[in-house]
Scaffold this active site. Structure first.
Site, mmCIF file in Angstrom:
data_model
loop_
_atom_site.group_PDB
_atom_site.id
_atom_site.type_symbol
_atom_site.label_atom_id
_atom_site.label_comp_id
_atom_site.label_asym_id
_atom_site.label_seq_id
_atom_site.Cartn_x
_atom_site.Cartn_y
_atom_site.Cartn_z
ATOM 1 N N GLU A 73 13.017 -4.022 -3.307
ATOM 2 C CA GLU A 73 12.097 -4.124 -4.434
ATOM 3 C C GLU A 73 12.828 -3.856 -5.750
ATOM 4 O O GLU A 73 12.579 -4.514 -6.760
ATOM 5 C CB GLU A 73 10.947 -3.124 -4.284
ATOM 6 C CG GLU A 73 9.961 -3.175 -5.443
ATOM 7 C CD GLU A 73 8.825 -2.175 -5.299
ATOM 8 O OE1 GLU A 73 7.945 -2.154 -6.173
ATOM 9 O OE2 GLU A 73 8.807 -1.426 -4.313
ATOM 10 N N ASN A 85 12.119 5.481 -13.285
ATOM 11 C CA ASN A 85 13.531 5.461 -13.660
ATOM 12 C C ASN A 85 14.154 6.850 -13.679
ATOM 13 O O ASN A 85 15.366 6.989 -13.502
ATOM 14 C CB ASN A 85 13.698 4.777 -15.020
ATOM 15 C CG ASN A 85 13.557 3.269 -14.905
ATOM 16 O OD1 ASN A 85 13.163 2.753 -13.867
ATOM 17 N ND2 ASN A 85 13.873 2.557 -15.972
ATOM 18 N N GLY A 102 0.819 -1.201 0.000
ATOM 19 C CA GLY A 102 0.000 0.000 0.000
ATOM 20 C C GLY A 102 0.856 1.255 0.000
ATOM 21 O O GLY A 102 1.040 1.895 1.052
ATOM 22 N N SER A 122 1.360 3.629 -3.435
ATOM 23 C CA SER A 122 0.832 4.652 -4.341
ATOM 24 C C SER A 122 -0.615 5.013 -4.018
ATOM 25 O O SER A 122 -1.395 4.175 -3.559
ATOM 26 C CB SER A 122 0.918 4.169 -5.787
ATOM 27 O OG SER A 122 2.255 4.012 -6.193
#
Length: 400
Positions: free
Chosen positions: A246, A386, A129, A131
């Site tokens: 991640e 990115n 949880g 965004s």
């Protein structure tokens, strides 16, 4: 860096291959072949996790003290490469690879004793949880509120792009507990049970026709303060630590498997020997460039794994892997779709569902190639876009 395996590592590789040959059922292989993202469906993912857990191999990167196998960085690399080579389904990363390292680092003894064994066995299945509508790449602007009330927090707000929330038993979640000072200073990290009253999960169907992500709504949801990870208003520190895991790792094996698919598509599966893709100089050059990029990522990933094995964290190396790995995956997807030519059709993944009477034309890999292309367009955005990763690299690696 010496890329050759030692004799001991070759013995280990043979052990992994024998295990995969014996334990990876045709059904699980088919589930792995049908994957169009880093996620497999919950049933097959957990079935494979139970098999690995029985062998002690469900969490290759975990320290032995928490139930990991105690492998070296090279052994972990070999294991992931062999799983990708035979098409084993991925295990859900939210628990094993993301929140578990955060619990190991910031959790209380009670939290570690409760959550880690349940993550390892698959009893708890996690979603992320982070965004929100209006708070994606600028995550510090999140608005979901958590207000103290007795021994609980009361939660109001929503999260979006929440992968597998419709299957999850738990969510690790960033919430706003203060509006004073810098936005990052008022964020808290919570571990939330998904069956609490007031939580609603609404599906988001992707362009590929898949239900993988969701929007999750919280309406006066009560969750214990005891399920806070780290200190109140210090959740940004926990989140940054988790995001390194991640972003860092897991690309090299996927890229090598993708290269194998592309080689097959360019040669053996072309059908008409006079029109093979491999005979096109432009396509051959693109394949060679993709393979060079995959090798560079392989070496970088080994350096990150080496840092993890010595008790460190991925650091800015995870940002390098995130940018280069996600963009290399996208280039492979583009090559696969380009090679399909007239057989590219967005609706084709739906036609592969069991029991469908819709005819499917073209190569067998066509539907998954198109869905993978559509799904991986988000790879350079999720986990921190990115553009943001390049800012991190400029600051922490180049000193700019």
């Amino acid at each position: 860096m010496d890329l050759e395996l030692s004799s001991a590592d070759r013995v280990f590789r043979d052990e992994v291959r024998a295990f995969l040959d014996a334990e990876l059922t045709p059904e699980l292989r088919e589930a792995g072949r049908r994957m169009t993202s880093v996620f497999c469906d919950k049933d097959h993912s957990l079935a494979w996790q139970r098999i690995l857990h029985a062998r002690g191999w469900a969490a290759p990167s975990w320290p032995a003290e928490y139930g990991g196998p105690g492998w070296t960085d090279i052994q972990r690399h070999v294991f992931f490469a062999e799983c990708a080579r035979v098409g084993a389904p991925n295990l859900a990363p939210m628990g094993l690879r993301m929140v578990a390292p955060a619990i190991m680092r910031f959790g209380t003894p009670q939290q570690k004793a409760h959550y880690l064994p349940r993550i390892l066995s698959g009893e708890d299945y996690w979603c992320q949880g982070y965004s929100e509508p209006g708070a994606g790449s600028d995550l510090a602007s999140l608005r979901m509120r958590a207000i103290r009330d007795g021994d609980d927090y009361v939660l109001d707000g929503s999260k979006i792009w929440t992968t597998h929330a419709h299957w999850a038993t738990h969510m690790f979640c960033l919430v706003r507990t203060s509006t004073e000072g810098k936005p990052q200073a008022g964020i808290t990290f919570l571990l939330i049970e998904m069956d609490r009253p007031g939580i609603r999960v609404d599906p988001i169907i992707t362009l590929a026709g898949e239900h993988e992500v969701n929007q999750v709504f919280f309406d006066a949801v009560r969750t214990p303060q005891a399920d806070r990870l780290g200190e109140e208003n210090q959740g940004w520190t926990v989140a940054k630590h988790l995001l390194e895991f991640e972003r860092g790792g897991g690309y090299a094996a996927s890229l090598q498997a993708g290269m194998e698919r592309l080689r097959a598509q360019a040669g053996d599966e072309a059908g008409d020997e006079t029109a093979r893709l491999i005979d096109d100089p432009h396509h051959r050059r693109r394949l060679a460039e993709a393979e060079i990029a995959a090798l560079a990522i392989d070496i970088t990933e080994r350096r990150v794994l080496s840092a993890l094995s010595s008790g460190g964290n991925p650091g800015p190396g995870s940002s390098i892997l995130k940018t280069q790995g996600s963009e290399a995956l996208q280039r492979l997807d583009e090559l696969a779709v380009d090679g399909l030519g007239a057989y590219v059709a967005p609706h084709q993944p739906l036609a592969r569902e069991a029991g469908s009477n819709i005819p499917v034309v073209g190569p067998e890999h066509g539907p998954t190639a198109v869905a993978r292309y559509l799904n991986n367009r988000a790879a350079s955005i999720y986990g921190g876009s990115n553009e943001i990763q390049r800012d991190i690299i400029a600051k922490l690696v180049l000193g700019l």
